[in-house]
Design an enzyme around this catalytic site. Structure first.
Site, mmCIF file in Angstrom:
data_model
loop_
_atom_site.group_PDB
_atom_site.id
_atom_site.type_symbol
_atom_site.label_atom_id
_atom_site.label_comp_id
_atom_site.label_asym_id
_atom_site.label_seq_id
_atom_site.Cartn_x
_atom_site.Cartn_y
_atom_site.Cartn_z
ATOM 1 N N ARG A 192 0.842 -1.197 0.000
ATOM 2 C CA ARG A 192 0.000 0.000 0.000
ATOM 3 C C ARG A 192 0.870 1.237 0.000
ATOM 4 O O ARG A 192 1.800 1.336 0.795
ATOM 5 C CB ARG A 192 -0.829 0.045 1.288
ATOM 6 N N THR B 113 -1.510 7.400 -0.542
ATOM 7 C CA THR B 113 -2.809 7.187 -1.199
ATOM 8 C C THR B 113 -3.552 5.947 -0.690
ATOM 9 O O THR B 113 -4.752 5.794 -0.950
ATOM 10 C CB THR B 113 -2.616 7.000 -2.720
ATOM 11 N N ASP C 41 -0.016 -1.371 12.172
ATOM 12 C CA ASP C 41 0.501 -1.952 10.929
ATOM 13 C C ASP C 41 0.929 -3.393 11.206
ATOM 14 O O ASP C 41 1.934 -3.639 11.885
ATOM 15 C CB ASP C 41 1.681 -1.114 10.415
ATOM 16 N N ASP D 299 4.539 -4.504 10.188
ATOM 17 C CA ASP D 299 5.577 -3.904 11.044
ATOM 18 C C ASP D 299 5.594 -4.559 12.422
ATOM 19 O O ASP D 299 6.664 -4.815 12.989
ATOM 20 C CB ASP D 299 5.341 -2.396 11.198
HETATM 21 C C1 PRP Z 1 -1.305 -4.279 4.726
HETATM 22 C C2 PRP Z 1 -2.089 -5.543 4.969
HETATM 23 C C3 PRP Z 1 -2.901 -5.672 3.710
HETATM 24 C C4 PRP Z 1 -3.197 -4.233 3.366
HETATM 25 C C5 PRP Z 1 -4.601 -3.905 3.771
HETATM 26 O O1 PRP Z 1 -0.196 -4.554 3.929
HETATM 27 O O2 PRP Z 1 -1.317 -6.662 5.234
HETATM 28 O O3 PRP Z 1 -2.223 -6.322 2.657
HETATM 29 O O4 PRP Z 1 -2.251 -3.440 4.096
HETATM 30 O O5 PRP Z 1 -4.941 -2.630 3.397
HETATM 31 P P1 PRP Z 1 -6.033 -2.334 2.289
HETATM 32 O O6 PRP Z 1 -7.215 -3.200 2.580
HETATM 33 O O7 PRP Z 1 -6.331 -0.867 2.472
HETATM 34 O O8 PRP Z 1 -5.452 -2.606 0.933
HETATM 35 P P2 PRP Z 1 0.893 -3.462 3.495
HETATM 36 O O9 PRP Z 1 0.593 -2.951 2.115
HETATM 37 O O10 PRP Z 1 1.061 -2.446 4.567
HETATM 38 O O11 PRP Z 1 2.202 -4.330 3.313
HETATM 39 P P3 PRP Z 1 3.069 -5.169 4.360
HETATM 40 O O12 PRP Z 1 2.254 -6.369 4.738
HETATM 41 O O13 PRP Z 1 4.276 -5.522 3.563
HETATM 42 O O14 PRP Z 1 3.390 -4.296 5.543
HETATM 43 N N1 URA Z 2 -2.714 -2.405 7.028
HETATM 44 C C1 URA Z 2 -2.395 -2.669 8.311
HETATM 45 O O1 URA Z 2 -1.443 -3.426 8.579
HETATM 46 N N2 URA Z 2 -3.145 -2.105 9.270
HETATM 47 C C2 URA Z 2 -4.198 -1.294 9.002
HETATM 48 O O2 URA Z 2 -4.856 -0.815 9.941
HETATM 49 C C3 URA Z 2 -4.498 -1.030 7.663
HETATM 50 C C4 URA Z 2 -3.749 -1.598 6.694
#
Ligand code: PRP
Ligand code: URA
Length: 207
Positions: free
Chosen positions: A102, A106, A198, A201
């Site tokens: 993400r 945005t 997150d 993280d």
């Molecule tokens: C997070 C989570 C989902 C997404 C959800 O991943 O694991 O994939 O955000 O958000 P959305 O429904 O608004 O699309 P992120 O893109 O932060 O990547 P990561 O798992 O590598 O931290």
């Molecule tokens: N991705 C996450 O990991 N947490 C949130 O709350 C939204 C998107």
């Protein structure tokens, strides 16, 4: 699109600790595993089985074995945490990965990698991603799976937001969602509230 709230007491207990901001990464990983096991159990309740016979020490009897070909597809990175719990239940499942990130401004997902097993058209695909926020990532991942031929797709998460559930309902009404929580809303940064922050993280200690 059926939304299944997995409100098992053990999942709810682990979810409280996942939400707790003082929970460290090593414990967070164990808790995610525990919730994942329970969500996966619910999501596979209707898997196809086939009748078989087995010889016990006392006599021959009948039983049911899993007949479905199951593929786990993890959305990177956070979805990696849910592969092992599903494998605990279905050790023969094949595994795919979809890399999505993400954008921090945005909240739109960008795709950076896709590796999927063959034959998705005949498989039950368990798409694992613990957070369903705007739904952008899940919708994109399901687009990829359908382009690859998948027809029976279930999304397994830990926390969902109403906005994400609605986005999925509009884009992919045939996909069932199993989640241990349906939270209140998204905040201005498109994070789930109350949520747990997150997930990626917290899982890897990268915050
Ligand atoms: C997070 C989570 C989902 C997404 C959800 O991943 O694991 O994939 O955000 O958000 P959305 O429904 O608004 O699309 P992120 O893109 O932060 O990547 P990561 O798992 O590598 O931290
Ligand atoms: N991705 C996450 O990991 N947490 C949130 O709350 C939204 C998107």
């Amino acid at each position: 699109m059926p939304f299944h709230l997995v409100d098992h007491p053990i999942a709810q207990d682990a979810l409280v600790a996942l939400r707790d901001t003082s929970t460290r990464a090593s414990h967070f990983r164990r808790l995610a595993h525990r919730v994942g096991l329970i969500v996966a159990t619910e999501a596979t309740r209707d898997l196809a089985t086939r009748a078989t016979t087995v010889q016990t020490p006392l006599e021959q009897t009948t039983g049911q074995t899993v007949a479905a070909d199951v593929v786990i597809v993890a959305v990177l990175r956070a979805g990696l945490s849910l592969i092992d719990p599903v494998l605990d239940l279905l050790p023969g499942a094949r595994i795919g990965h979809i890399g999505l990130k993400r954008d921090e401004q945005t909240a739109k997902p960008a795709r950076y990698s896709v590796h999927l097993p063959e034959g998705l058209a005949d498989s039950t695909v368990l798409l694992v991603d613990p957070m369903l926020a705007t739904g952008g990532s899940a919708v994109m991942a399901i687009d990829v799976l359908k382009e690859a031929g998948a027809q029976d797709i279930r999304l397994l998460c830990i926390v969902a937001a109403p906005e994400g559930v609605q986005a999925l309902e509009r884009a992919h009404p045939d996909v069932a969602v199993f989640s241990s929580a349906l939270d209140r809303e998204l905040n201005g940064r498109k994070f789930i509230v109350p949520g747990l922050g997150d997930f990626g993280d917290r899982l890897y200690g990268t915050a």
